[in-house]
Scaffold this motif. Structure first.
Motif: not given
Length: 342
Positions: A52, A55-56, A60, A123, A211
């Motif tokens: 996860d 993926k995130e 982004n 993030k 991110s």
């Protein structure tokens, strides 16, 4: 405290995915019982799966070019003195991570939709690790290398003798190996330090994947910006820009001290490192001006960091002479291992 912020590269290019980095951070969980596993977490969630996270972070990256960083790595390494102040390494460091990510957000001189950036705009995913291994670039490994080379050659020769490819005295060679192992300058628990060996003691630290884009995937937030916090006129409008690393490092240190009631000695402070770099005379003057008990602790910290006590000035005359020598030699003070890195 030692903090670094780096853009993740793979060779000469920036990593296009966080998968390899996330997998690297999962290595310490291998072979552990479920209750001992350290999971990824963020500001509001715990036990986040590595898939996860990838993926995130990878999802982004809107409008980022191939030659732009997609994410940054923040590594936070408390000193052994700071770690002693913690009651529960994992939970306390998790608490600290969430606190300094607020500091990270407020160090951006930017606004989103007319509002200052908050941690909710960031993030990120973090993970606590409790082990470190010696790398080939570490001083201990490099200075042990001549001994390692000789030992390897002797072991190679012994195998050749056993395979009747070479003549020699195996018993004598084995004695030489034992002697070289003992003579290597850097030892840990009676063994020569080599690359890959686990470091002894409490090695707990924090890895954070953050991110490049904000949580809405619309605004680019670079802690590696060449612009410090400033304002500039663009198209007739006053625009804020930049990230203040100095402010972040200062806040992060202060946050630790306030959160855990830590009384920081000058020798391990971020200010001391800046003083040493910018004004060595001020650094030594301040060091010698500390109260007797604090000065004793400072000298002890410096000695354990590898700074020869004999090289530290003890009066104003020596300060003038020895700071010049330090500058000429380009000394990178050893206390950086216990202070926040620039």
């Amino acid at each position: 405290m030692y903090i670094t912020i780096t853009a993740q590269k793979l060779g000469g290019d920036y990593s296009q995915s966080s998968a390899d980095f996330a997998e690297y951070l999962e290595k310490e969980n291998q072979g552990l019982e479920q209750e001992d596993v350290e999971h990824f977490f963020n500001q509001y969630g715990d036990e986040i799966d590595a898939k996860d996270v990838v993926k995130e972070i990878d999802g982004n990256t809107a409008k980022l070019k191939k030659k732009e960083p997609k994410f940054y790595s923040i590594t936070v390494s408390p000193s052994k003195y700071e770690l002693r102040k913690l009651q529960n390494n994992s939970e306390d460091l998790k608490k600290y991570t969430r606190a300094i990510m607020n500091d990270y957000a407020t160090s951006f001189n930017r606004e989103i939709n007319g509002k200052p950036i908050t941690v909710d705009d960031i993030k990120y995913y973090a993970k606590i690790e409790h082990q470190r291994t010696f790398k080939g670039t570490d001083k201990q490994v490099k200075e042990n290398q001549p001994f390692a080379t000789k030992i390897l050659q002797l072991k190679t020769d012994i195998r050749k003798i056993e395979n009747h490819q070479l003549d020699g005295n195996i018993k004598k060679m084995k004695s030489q190996i034992i002697k070289l192992e003992a003579e290597a300058p850097h030892q840990q628990n009676g063994k020569r330090i080599v690359q890959g060996m686990k470091k002894a003691g409490n090695q707990s630290h924090i890895h954070i994947i953050v991110s490049r884009k904000d949580a809405s995937n619309s605004v680019s937030l670079s802690p590696g910006s060449k612009y410090k916090a400033s304002e500039v006129t663009m198209n007739g409008k006053l625009v804020k820009r930049g990230f203040d690393r100095d402010a972040f490092f200062t806040k992060a240190e202060s946050t630790f001290d306030k959160t855990f009631g830590y009384k920081r000695n000058y020798a391990e402070s971020y200010k001391s490192k800046k003083d040493f770099i910018k004004n060595p005379k001020l650094y030594f003057t301040t060091l010698l001006g500390l109260p007797a008990s604090e000065k004793a602790v400072a000298f002890k910290m410096l000695a354990k960091s590898g700074v020869p006590i004999a090289s530290i000035p003890t009066n104003q005359v020596q300060i003038a002479l020895k700071t010049i020598r330090y500058l000429k030699r380009g000394v990178d003070i050893a206390i950086k291992s216990g202070s926040i890195g620039i």
